[in-house]
Scaffold this motif. Structure first.
Motif, PDB file in Angstrom:
ATOM      1  N   GLY A 155       0.824  -1.202   0.000  1.00  0.00           N
ATOM      2  CA  GLY A 155       0.000   0.000   0.000  1.00  0.00           C
ATOM      3  C   GLY A 155       0.857   1.250   0.000  1.00  0.00           C
ATOM      4  N   ASP A 175       1.935  -1.095   6.187  1.00  0.00           N
ATOM      5  CA  ASP A 175       0.603  -1.041   5.582  1.00  0.00           C
ATOM      6  C   ASP A 175      -0.474  -1.462   6.570  1.00  0.00           C
ATOM      7  N   ASP A 197      -1.266   1.308   8.920  1.00  0.00           N
ATOM      8  CA  ASP A 197      -2.158   2.288   8.296  1.00  0.00           C
ATOM      9  C   ASP A 197      -3.610   1.814   8.312  1.00  0.00           C
TER      10      ASP A 197
END
Length: 113
Positions: free
Chosen positions: A11, A43, A46
């Motif tokens: 990502g 990622d 996040d």
């Protein structure tokens, strides 16, 4: 030198980490393996942060108890994992000397004095 493509499925945070590290350092294959894991962890951090931002850090159970959201607990674990992976790569953090001649081995998330 050409930067290898980020791992499949990476990502935004993972690609940013991949690029930042590989623009500054040439890694051996075993270090690339650590970096791939760090990309996945970044990622996931996040994604978990997005859940916490949307739903809040606390949840109420069926019994009416208020406790930490499971996503915030896993976010903490993933942040620790990410920090350990970065330390294992010996990538300087912030203003540290950039020659990567730091102490060898995993020092944990608190660093060496």
């Amino acid at each position: 030198m050409s930067i290898p493509k980020a791992p499949n499925g990476a990502g935004t945070a993972g690609k940013r980490l991949w690029r930042a590290v590989l623009e500054a350092y040439e890694l051996d294959e075993h270090e690339l393996s650590l970096l791939r894991q760090a990309v996945r962890s970044a990622d996931l951090c996040d994604e978990l942060q997005a859940v916490v931002d949307e739903e809040g850090p606390m949840v109420t159970t069926r019994l009416g108890e208020v406790k930490a959201h499971p996503a915030i607990v896993e976010l903490r674990n993933q942040r620790i994992t990410l920090a350990r992976l970065i330390v294992a790569l010996r990538v300087p953090l912030g203003e540290q000397d950039e020659d990567r001649q730091q102490r060898r081995g995993i020092r944990g998330v608190y660093g060496a004095a």
